[in-house]
Motif scaffolding. Structure first.
Motif, PDB file in Angstrom:
ATOM      1  N   ALA A 124       0.822  -1.212   0.000  1.00 34.72           N
ATOM      2  CA  ALA A 124       0.000   0.000   0.000  1.00 34.72           C
ATOM      3  C   ALA A 124       0.854   1.259   0.000  1.00 34.72           C
ATOM      4  O   ALA A 124       0.372   2.347  -0.314  1.00 34.72           O
ATOM      5  CB  ALA A 124      -0.925   0.001   1.212  1.00 34.72           C
ATOM      6  N   PRO A 146      -1.333   2.986  -3.982  1.00 34.93           N
ATOM      7  CA  PRO A 146      -2.240   4.128  -3.818  1.00 34.93           C
ATOM      8  C   PRO A 146      -1.577   5.452  -4.180  1.00 34.93           C
ATOM      9  O   PRO A 146      -2.211   6.343  -4.752  1.00 34.93           O
ATOM     10  CB  PRO A 146      -2.610   4.079  -2.327  1.00 34.93           C
ATOM     11  CG  PRO A 146      -2.439   2.646  -1.957  1.00 34.93           C
ATOM     12  CD  PRO A 146      -1.255   2.173  -2.755  1.00 34.93           C
ATOM     13  N   THR A 147      -0.295   5.579  -3.849  1.00 31.44           N
ATOM     14  CA  THR A 147       0.423   6.802  -4.196  1.00 31.44           C
ATOM     15  C   THR A 147       0.489   6.975  -5.704  1.00 31.44           C
ATOM     16  O   THR A 147       0.203   8.058  -6.236  1.00 31.44           O
ATOM     17  CB  THR A 147       1.847   6.762  -3.616  1.00 31.44           C
ATOM     18  OG1 THR A 147       1.781   6.578  -2.212  1.00 31.44           O
ATOM     19  CG2 THR A 147       2.590   8.057  -3.915  1.00 31.44           C
ATOM     20  N   LEU A 195      -1.387   5.511  -8.015  1.00 33.94           N
ATOM     21  CA  LEU A 195      -2.725   5.691  -8.595  1.00 33.94           C
ATOM     22  C   LEU A 195      -3.237   7.110  -8.361  1.00 33.94           C
ATOM     23  O   LEU A 195      -3.902   7.685  -9.224  1.00 33.94           O
ATOM     24  CB  LEU A 195      -3.692   4.669  -7.997  1.00 33.94           C
ATOM     25  CG  LEU A 195      -3.426   3.210  -8.385  1.00 33.94           C
ATOM     26  CD1 LEU A 195      -4.365   2.283  -7.623  1.00 33.94           C
ATOM     27  CD2 LEU A 195      -3.575   3.002  -9.885  1.00 33.94           C
ATOM     28  N   SER A 196      -2.939   7.682  -7.194  1.00 34.28           N
ATOM     29  CA  SER A 196      -3.323   9.070  -6.935  1.00 34.28           C
ATOM     30  C   SER A 196      -2.589  10.019  -7.875  1.00 34.28           C
ATOM     31  O   SER A 196      -3.174  10.987  -8.386  1.00 34.28           O
ATOM     32  CB  SER A 196      -3.020   9.437  -5.484  1.00 34.28           C
ATOM     33  OG  SER A 196      -3.733   8.618  -4.595  1.00 34.28           O
ATOM     34  N   THR A 206      -1.857  -0.213   7.181  1.00 33.41           N
ATOM     35  CA  THR A 206      -2.168  -0.213   5.748  1.00 33.41           C
ATOM     36  C   THR A 206      -3.044   0.978   5.396  1.00 33.41           C
ATOM     37  O   THR A 206      -2.823   1.658   4.383  1.00 33.41           O
ATOM     38  CB  THR A 206      -2.879  -1.531   5.358  1.00 33.41           C
ATOM     39  OG1 THR A 206      -2.044  -2.631   5.713  1.00 33.41           O
ATOM     40  CG2 THR A 206      -3.167  -1.569   3.871  1.00 33.41           C
ATOM     41  N   THR A 225      -2.082   4.126   3.033  1.00 41.40           N
ATOM     42  CA  THR A 225      -2.932   4.425   1.886  1.00 41.40           C
ATOM     43  C   THR A 225      -3.365   5.883   1.897  1.00 41.40           C
ATOM     44  O   THR A 225      -3.320   6.576   0.861  1.00 41.40           O
ATOM     45  CB  THR A 225      -4.173   3.513   1.893  1.00 41.40           C
ATOM     46  OG1 THR A 225      -3.756   2.154   1.856  1.00 41.40           O
ATOM     47  CG2 THR A 225      -5.061   3.802   0.689  1.00 41.40           C
ATOM     48  N   GLY A 285      -0.664   8.094   0.738  1.00 40.69           N
ATOM     49  CA  GLY A 285      -0.521   8.106  -0.714  1.00 40.69           C
ATOM     50  C   GLY A 285      -1.549   8.973  -1.398  1.00 40.69           C
ATOM     51  O   GLY A 285      -1.280   9.553  -2.456  1.00 40.69           O
ATOM     52  N   LEU A 286      -2.736   9.097  -0.795  1.00 43.08           N
ATOM     53  CA  LEU A 286      -3.801   9.895  -1.401  1.00 43.08           C
ATOM     54  C   LEU A 286      -3.515  11.396  -1.368  1.00 43.08           C
ATOM     55  O   LEU A 286      -4.273  12.183  -1.948  1.00 43.08           O
ATOM     56  CB  LEU A 286      -5.130   9.605  -0.702  1.00 43.08           C
ATOM     57  CG  LEU A 286      -5.654   8.171  -0.840  1.00 43.08           C
ATOM     58  CD1 LEU A 286      -6.982   8.015  -0.118  1.00 43.08           C
ATOM     59  CD2 LEU A 286      -5.791   7.776  -2.302  1.00 43.08           C
TER      60      LEU A 286
END
Length: 636
Positions: A295, A299-300, A302-303, A624, A628, A631-632
Motif C-alpha cells: 500500500a 495508492p500513491t 494511482l493518486s 495499511t 494508503t 498516498g492519497l
C-alpha cells in the motif's frame, strides 16, 4: 478449493480483472453478513472470495515453487490468508477470515493491473501490423493479381495507385510521386520519389501511380524490423523490476522460514505450550504480510495518475510515474513533437519592385489546382489573407513545379531548376536568400511571371509555440541534457534545435538508430525519457525509461507503445509530469519507511507477548490504511 485445471477461462487477463472485482464484492458481502451473525453463510461467502480472488496468485505461487524451486510473495499471501482463516475458524474469531480475504483482494487487484499492461503491449504490436495492407497488386502478364503480403517474392512487380499505402519495401521501376513517410522516417515534408528510389512498407503514396520491384523478403521490411524491435524492447525487464522481483522472493523466504521456526522452537526454548506457539506463529504471518508495504506504493502511484489525468497527462503504468521522478535526460523527436509536423509558409520574399501580396496571389492561383502538400500549404496560407485570381491552362511536372496562365500571363511556380530556363534575369538578392534558407533546411519555392522572378515562398515545418518554454522548464528543474533524435536532415534538425535550446542533435536516423541511441544514452545518463509521435519512434519509446507520446498528433502505435500520453499535445506538461513523479517518489519513500517501521514494531510486540491476534490484525490493517491515506495526498 482451487478451480480444476480443466476449467477454461475466456481469457486469463480478462479473468484477473473480473476476479478482483468479484473478490471485492464477496469480501464486503461476507463482512456485512458476519455483522448480522450469520456465521455459516458468511464463511461460505468468504470462502468463495478466497477461491475467486486467490486462484491466480495460488497458481503462480505453486508454479514458481514447483518449477523454479523458489518462494514468492504470492505463495506467502496464500499461506497467511489461509492461516488467518484457519485460526479464525479454530478460535471462532471469524473476522480473521475477512482479514485473509483482504490480503487476497490486494493481490488480485495487482494481478488485474499487470493484465492490463500485457493487453496494452499486445495492442501496440497489432497496431504496427495493421499499418501495412493485407494484400498487394502483383503485375503478371497483362493483368493484376491480388496476393497476400506473405506470398510476395523477391522480383515481383507491384502496382500502387495514388492514395494507397506501400505494401512492402521495394524499388520504383516506373512512375514518380510524393511519398508521405513521416511516420516511418520522421521526415517533415512528403518526399519526391522517382525511378530507382526505395519506398518503405506502410508509407502513403501521393498523387502518382507507381510500379515497384520487390528487392527483399517482406519479413525484412523496415516496418517488420520496427515490430520486432518493439516486441524486444517491451519484453526486456528494467533493473528496477528485476530488483523488486528478487526482493519479493527473498522477503517471502525470510517470512516463511521465520514462521516455521516460530511454530517449532519456542516450546523447546521458552517452554511455551503448543497452542501459544501456533497462535504467535500465525500472528507473525498476519503482521509480517507485506500489505502495508504494498500500500506504500500503489495508492500513491494511482493518486498521481489521477492527478495527472486532470491535467491532461495520461500515465499508462504506475511505475512510470515513479520513473518520471528519476529522469536525468530526455530525448525529443522533431517532426510532430517539437514541430507541428505540417508544411507551412514561414516567409514570403518578394523581388525588388514587388510586394509579398503579388507573389502570394500569383502562386496560389496555380497551387489551387495542385495536390502536392507544399502547394496546398501555399494555397491555404494565401486564402486566409486575400482573394485568389483564377488560372487557366494548368500543367504540372511532378516533383518539379506547376505552370499556367494567370491574368493572361505565363506563370511558373516550383524548384529553381524548374524555373531557371524561363528566367531572363535573376536578382542576386533572391539567389543569396534562397541559398541561406536551404542551408537552414527549409524548402524554397520560386515564383516566375513572364520570365521575371517575382520572389520566393519559403516553406518549413513550424516549431511548436511551447517548445522553447518546455525545454527551459526542464533544464530549470535539473533534467539535462536535452537531446533531439530525428529522421530529418542535419540542416533542418540543427535549425530547430538552435531555435528551442536543444543540447545535442542526432539527425537522419532510422527507427533502429533511435533505439540504439536511447540504449547508449541510458548507459551514459541512467534514466532517459523519449518523446515522440510517429511509427518510427515506437521502438525508442518502448526502450526508454519512460516513453512519452503526443496524444492528438501521435500515431496509434506511438500512443499504444508509450508509457505517458500528453492528451492535448502540450509540451509544457512534460515538466509537470516530472515534478509529479518526483513528489510521488518522495511520498513512496516516506510510506515505505513508515510501513517497515510499523511492521517491525508489531513483530517486536508479538515476540514479547504484548499483542494478541485481534490487536495484530488492527495494527496490520491500521498501518495499511494510514499508508494508503498518505498516498492519497497526491490527489491534491
Amino acid at each position: 478449493m482451487l478451480f480444476p485445471s480443466r476449467f477454461k477461462f475466456p481469457g486469463a487477463q480478462q479473468f484477473e480483472t473480473i476476479a478482483a472485482f468479484a473478490c471485492a464484492v464477496l469480501v464486503l458481502l461476507g463482512w456485512l453478513i458476519l455483522q448480522m451473525n450469520w456465521i455459516g453463510l458468511a464463511v461460505l461467502v468468504l470462502c468463495a472470495a478466497y477461491v475467486i480472488g486467490g486462484y491466480e496468485s495460488a497458481r503462480e505461487g505453486f508454479t514458481t515453487l514447483l518449477e523454479e524451486k523458489e518462494l514468492d510473495v504470492d505463495l506467502l499471501m496464500i499461506v497467511a490468508a489461509l492461516g488467518a482463516a484457519g485460526l479464525g475458524l479454530w478460535r471462532q474469531e471469524y473476522f480473521l477470515i475477512v482479514d485473509g480475504g483482504i490480503l487476497i483482494l490486494i493481490f488480485a487487484i495487482s494481478g488485474a493491473l499487470e493484465g492490463y499492461a500485457m493487453r496494452r503491449t499486445e495492442r501496440s504490436i497489432r497496431g504496427l501490423m495493421q499499418l501495412t495492407p493485407d494484400t498487394a497488386r502483383v503485375l503478371r502478364g497483362n493483368g493484376e493479381v491480388a496476393v497476400t503480403i506473405a506470398q510476395l517474392q523477391v522480383g515481383d512487380r507491384l502496382l500502387v495507385k495514388p492514395g494507397e499505402r506501400i505494401p512492402t519495401d521495394a524499388l520504383i521501376t516506373d512512375g514518380h510521386s510524393t511519398i508521405n513517410q513521416a511516420a516511418i522516417t520522421g521526415e517533415s515534408i512528403p518526399v519526391e520519389k522517382a525511378i530507382g528510389d526505395e519506398v518503405f512498407a506502410g508509407t502513403l503514396n501521393g498523387n502518382g501511380a507507381l510500379q515497384l520491384k520487390v528487392h527483399q523478403p517482406p519479413e525484412s521490411s523496415l516496418i517488420q524490423r520496427v515490430i520486432r524491435l518493439v516486441e524486444q524492447a517491451q519484453t526486456e525487464k528494467p533493473p528496477s523490476q528485476q530488483f523488486i522481483e528478487r526482493f519479493e522472493r527473498g522477503y517471502a523466504k525470510v517470512i516463511v522460514i521465520a514462521g516455521i521456526v516460530l511454530a517449532l522452537l519456542p516450546p523447546f526454548l521458552w517452554n511455551w505450550d503448543w497452542e501459544t506457539t501456533i497462535y504467535r506463529a500465525l500472528i507473525f504471518l498476519v503482521v509480517a504480510s507485506p500489505c502495508a508495504l504494498m500500500a506504500a506504493i500503489m495508492p500513491t502511484l494511482l493518486s498521481g495518475i489521477a492527478n495527472g489525468a486532470r491535467q491532461g497527462i495520461l500515465f499508462k503504468n504506475g511505475s512510470q510515474l515513479e520513473q518520471m521522478g528519476r529522469l536525468q535526460a530526455i530525448a525529443f523527436d522533431k517532426t510532430g513533437t517539437l514541430t507541428t509536423g505540417q508544411p507551412d509558409v514561414c516567409q514570403v520574399i518578394p523581388a525588388p519592385g514587388y510586394a509579398e501580396r503579388e507573389v502570394l496571389q500569383v502562386a496560389a492561383a496555380l497551387e489551387a489546382y495542385s495536390e502536392h502538400p507544399i502547394g496546398q500549404a501555399i494555397y491555404q496560407y494565401a486564402t486566409r489573407q486575400m482573394q485568389v485570381p483564377p488560372a487557366q491552362e494548368i500543367q504540372a511536372s511532378p516533383g518539379q513545379g506547376i505552370w499556367g496562365l494567370v491574368n493572361d500571363q505565363s506563370v511558373r511556380v516550383g524548384r529553381f531548376d524548374f524555373v531557371k530556363p524561363h528566367l531572363s534575369q535573376c536578382p542576386d538578392l533572391l539567389r543569396t536568400q534562397s541559398q541561406q534558407c536551404q542551408q537552414e533546411g527549409k524548402t524554397v519555392v520560386w515564383v516566375v511571371q513572364e520570365n521575371l522572378a517575382l520572389g520566393l515562398i519559403v516553406i518549413a515545418d513550424r516549431v511548436r509555440i511551447d517548445a522553447t518554454q518546455t525545454i527551459a522548464q526542464l533544464k530549470a528543474i535539473g533534467v539535462s541534457p536535452i537531446i533531439m533524435l530525428t529522421g530529418d536532415n542535419q540542416e533542418t534538425a540543427r535549425t530547430v534545435a538552435a531555435a528551442v535550446g536543444i543540447d545535442q542533435v542526432y539527425a537522419e536516423l532510422l527507427p533502429e538508430d533511435k533505439l540504439d541511441l536511447i540504449r547508449q544514452l541510458q548507459q551514459k545518463y541512467g534514466h532517459v525519457a523519449m518523446v515522440g509521435d510517429g511509427i518510427n519512434d515506437a521502438p525508442a519509446l518502448a526502450q526508454a525509461s519512460v516513453g512519452i507520446a503526443m496524444g492528438a498528433a501521435g500515431s496509434d502505435v506511438a500512443l499504444e507503445t508509450a508509457d505517458v500520453v500528453l492528451m492535448a499535445d502540450r509540451l509544457d506538461k512534460i515538466a509537470t509530469a516530472v515534478k509529479l513523479g518526483r513528489r510521488s517518489q518522495a511520498i513512496v519513500k516516506q510510506n515505505i519507511v513508515f510501513a517497515l517501521g510499523f511492521i517491525g514494531l508489531l513483530l517486536i510486540a508479538n515476540f514479547t507477548g504484548n499483542i494478541n491476534l485481534p490487536l495484530g490484525v488492527i495494527g496490520h490493517e491500521g498501518s495499511t490504511v494510514l499508508v494508503t491515506l498518505s498516498g492519497l495526498r497526491l490527489l491534491r
